[in-house]
Design an enzyme around this catalytic site. Sequence first.
Site, PDB file in Angstrom:
ATOM      1  N   ASP A   1     -11.069   2.800   4.371  1.00  0.00           N
ATOM      2  CA  ASP A   1     -11.525   1.424   4.437  1.00  0.00           C
ATOM      3  C   ASP A   1     -12.777   1.203   4.419  1.00  0.00           C
ATOM      4  O   ASP A   1     -13.568   0.023   4.013  1.00  0.00           O
ATOM      5  CB  ASP A   1     -10.958   0.709   5.555  1.00  0.00           C
TER       6      ASP A   1
ATOM      7  N   LYS B   1       0.757  -1.216  -0.091  1.00  0.00           N
ATOM      8  CA  LYS B   1      -0.030   0.078  -0.028  1.00  0.00           C
ATOM      9  C   LYS B   1       0.903   1.265   0.063  1.00  0.00           C
ATOM     10  O   LYS B   1       0.568   2.165  -0.882  1.00  0.00           O
ATOM     11  CB  LYS B   1      -0.996   0.081   1.337  1.00  0.00           C
TER      12      LYS B   1
ATOM     13  N   GLN C   1      -4.424  -1.686   9.688  1.00  0.00           N
ATOM     14  CA  GLN C   1      -4.392  -3.102   8.916  1.00  0.00           C
ATOM     15  C   GLN C   1      -5.210  -4.006   9.932  1.00  0.00           C
ATOM     16  O   GLN C   1      -4.817  -4.098  11.140  1.00  0.00           O
ATOM     17  CB  GLN C   1      -3.098  -3.442   8.477  1.00  0.00           C
TER      18      GLN C   1
END
Length: 291
Positions: free
Chosen positions: A118, A51, A95
């Site tokens: 997200d 990422k 994460q």
Amino acid sequence: MQIIDGKQVAAQVLEEVAQDIAELKTKGILPGLAVVLVGNDPASQVYVGSKVKKCAELGMNSKKIVLPEETTQDELLEVIRQLNEDSSIHGILVQSPPPPHIDEAEVVLAINPAKDVDGFHPENVAKLVLEDETGFVPCTPLGCMRLLESAGVQTAGKRAVVIGRSMIVGKPMAHLLMSKKANATVTIAHSRTVNLPDLCKEADILVAAIGRPNFVTKDFVKEGAVVIDVGINRVDDATAPRGYKIVGDVAYDEVAPLCSAITPVPGGVGPMTIALLMANTVKACRQQNHC
Ligand code: GUN
């Protein structure tokens, strides 16, 4: 049978993102993403690394924050609070999965919904259900929808079965498929579903997001179905350089001949997730700068 090339479609998405970034730069605006990793899960380390690398390739600002396994809930919340305040950061991602002593729901709640690229914050979950496009949708299901679109798959009126009810993939995927944009008729199946193969066999579009290698066999698939394989499973393989290989949730070799279109693993859904994360970050940046 069409093999849906996720690398190629992801490259198209990233090309659009690059154009957006160039336009924002002319206005003196640089999109920024913060990626937070707690602990040292090997797969998570790879994802976080990719990422941040993709941000660099696109000339975006990024911050990689790696915290030790023993980080406390309060320490993590303090990091989030600082990122919420940081005007150079438009997207924040923690994460998943965090170590077991971390309350992930509370962490997600602490993220400013405007920076929640997200799409895990309850405000963004609500906006997805409400079909309010100002919200953020989780990147993986967004990527799946883009793959269907790029493959020319008509979803309206079709029967879709999503296997898996996670907040990251299954539930948002079902909402996107049933939305007034896609108009599919959707069933969500899960570990307690009775007679799963027969149910899946009714699907024109079958989305596998179970997290079990080669779970979907030919007995699950109707002739001519479109199959989207979200699985990324490490299985031991003594002949592979790292001692493992990556396989999907679909037994590709026996399922592919039945399909009108299918995504491979690797090279299907995987590359799309990062591309859509970059797109969500640019969207967050635009919204925060009202442009
Ligand atoms: N772990 C697996 N997929 C994801 C994702 O899309 N976002 C985050 N934050 N963690 C993940």
